[in-house]
Design an enzyme around this catalytic site. Sequence first.
Site, PDB file in Angstrom:
ATOM      1  CG  HIS A 103     -31.293   4.985 -18.986  1.00 36.77           C
ATOM      2  ND1 HIS A 103     -31.313   6.334 -19.194  1.00 36.77           N
ATOM      3  CD2 HIS A 103     -30.891   4.442 -20.170  1.00 36.77           C
ATOM      4  CE1 HIS A 103     -30.955   6.599 -20.442  1.00 36.77           C
ATOM      5  NE2 HIS A 103     -30.694   5.468 -21.051  1.00 36.77           N
ATOM      6  CG  HIS A 125     -30.676   2.507 -28.943  1.00 36.88           C
ATOM      7  ND1 HIS A 125     -31.393   1.352 -28.765  1.00 36.88           N
ATOM      8  CD2 HIS A 125     -30.209   2.826 -27.688  1.00 36.88           C
ATOM      9  CE1 HIS A 125     -31.377   1.004 -27.487  1.00 36.88           C
ATOM     10  NE2 HIS A 125     -30.671   1.883 -26.814  1.00 36.88           N
ATOM     11  CD  GLU A 176     -32.264   2.609 -23.347  1.00 37.26           C
ATOM     12  OE1 GLU A 176     -31.206   2.409 -23.992  1.00 37.26           O
ATOM     13  OE2 GLU A 176     -32.365   2.391 -22.127  1.00 37.26           O
ATOM     14  CG  ASP A 219     -31.594   7.311 -23.775  1.00 43.32           C
ATOM     15  OD1 ASP A 219     -32.174   6.353 -24.327  1.00 43.32           O
ATOM     16  OD2 ASP A 219     -30.411   7.258 -23.411  1.00 43.32           O
ATOM     17  CG  HIS A 240     -27.278  -0.911 -24.430  1.00 42.92           C
ATOM     18  ND1 HIS A 240     -28.010  -0.869 -23.264  1.00 42.92           N
ATOM     19  CD2 HIS A 240     -27.616   0.205 -25.122  1.00 42.92           C
ATOM     20  CE1 HIS A 240     -28.743   0.241 -23.230  1.00 42.92           C
ATOM     21  NE2 HIS A 240     -28.527   0.908 -24.343  1.00 42.92           N
ATOM     22  CG  ASP A 255     -26.879   4.028 -25.966  1.00 40.59           C
ATOM     23  OD1 ASP A 255     -26.793   5.247 -25.723  1.00 40.59           O
ATOM     24  OD2 ASP A 255     -27.938   3.392 -25.874  1.00 40.59           O
ATOM     25  CE1 TYR A 265     -23.510   5.594 -21.671  1.00 41.14           C
ATOM     26  CE2 TYR A 265     -22.379   3.818 -22.796  1.00 41.14           C
ATOM     27  CZ  TYR A 265     -23.436   4.694 -22.722  1.00 41.14           C
ATOM     28  OH  TYR A 265     -24.415   4.668 -23.684  1.00 41.14           O
ATOM     29  CG  HIS A 272     -25.604   8.862 -23.748  1.00 38.80           C
ATOM     30  ND1 HIS A 272     -26.660   9.637 -23.314  1.00 38.80           N
ATOM     31  CD2 HIS A 272     -26.131   7.641 -23.994  1.00 38.80           C
ATOM     32  CE1 HIS A 272     -27.765   8.908 -23.297  1.00 38.80           C
ATOM     33  NE2 HIS A 272     -27.470   7.688 -23.708  1.00 38.80           N
TER      34      HIS A 272
END
Lengths: 53, 402
Positions: free
Chosen positions: B24, B79, B81, B83, B146, B165, B193, B226
């Site tokens: 990111h 989420h 985002e 990814d 997050h 996440d 992480y 992830h």
Amino acid sequence: MDKYVCTLCGYVYDPAVGDPDGGIAPGTKFEDIPDDWSCPVCGAGKADFAKEN
Amino acid sequence: MPVTEIKKDIYWVGIVDWNIHDFHGYSKSPQGTTYNAYLVIDDKITLFDSVPAKFQMDLYHQVRSIIPLEKIDYIVCNHIEPDHAGAMPFLMEKIRPEKVFCSKMGHRMLLDHFHQPDWPYHPVQTGDSISLGKRTVQFLETRMLHWPDSMFSYIPEDRLLISNDAFGQNIASSERFDDEIDLAMLMAASSHYYHNIVLPYSQRVTAVLDEVEKLGLQIDMIAPDHGIIWRSNVPLILQAYRDYATQKPNAKAVIVYDTMWHSTEKMAKAIAEGLMEEGVAVKIMHLKQYHHSDVMGELADATGIICGSPTHNNGILPLVADFLTYMKGLRPVGRVGAAFASFGWSGESLNILNDWLKSAKIEVVEPGVKSKNVPDHAKLAECKDLGRQVAMAIKAKVAADA
């Protein structure tokens, strides 16, 4: 009137703008917002806000 | 990577990104990463999360190995985002699902990202649930864990928490489960992480964990978006998140610096000696050798952060400014710090470092040490003494917490 910052996400409550989506009319002082109001960005409670320096 | 059935009729259909080392744009991911998506085969076939747009065809083939894509009824976006939702335009075009579930904030963000007002959005909030047939999905909003839109999906019939996440790690591997890889490596990757992504929202982590307990969710598998899936160490990772969020004091310090002609570096070593004499563990990190995300990984269990830079053009060296900006944003709490600096003529860097550390709400042992050009024996003794002072302050914190 003082602005207040959400310590979690950084959102700034500006009394001049209020939070119309959250039922807070423009011109409402932070102190006068109901206790069950939450940050429109991250959902933090009123207690998580601090006066902007 | 072949698809993996993680529970009866629930499949991992994610992508392993073997060679990505830049996560990111702000964190290193030296072990690569994965983008996990999950497919539930039920009366309503449901896809949980997706992958970056550049992997959309890989996701297509993953799903296609189980069912034709257009059979999917629901998409859940935990989420937004890119990814995890980057493949949405492609998926929406291919699948034309009956419903897209997301949080209220997720709804706004999907609109902001993809500008598609006509997708069949169904915003949900904590407490809402939907039936897939034999299974139920309960939603739990996890704002700022997050991003504002983040949420969990919980399937009580399978005791499965799809956690987005949270509980993730950047690991590319052919293994999918926590009992198939080295546990110490897995926990180190989890910590790295957390301390680069989740740390600023530690308060929220505690609140979410409390909520999960209050709701009495029975969890025997945590499937993050992830890395590795937790099935044999669920209590361990839940407790680890509580511990990360608490940021308990620990007798360890990180000394981080950049240097031009090695004067600042000599000071770093002398400060480390002072700390070690007081029994405090030390890690010295030169910012030309360590990325800021690796320093945060070390700071995870360190209460001390000691920062050094020579004066360069009346300021500090750029890599030190980079680190301080990054660390301040991650808002570590309960830390003790100090500054050290060498200089040739004007010597502003010590004050700049002290101000930075204080602005990051670090308890600073002032004034620190500055050395005009090369430190002599007396100056190095001063550095060592600074190390001892910081060690005392760290040990006081540890004792107060015990």
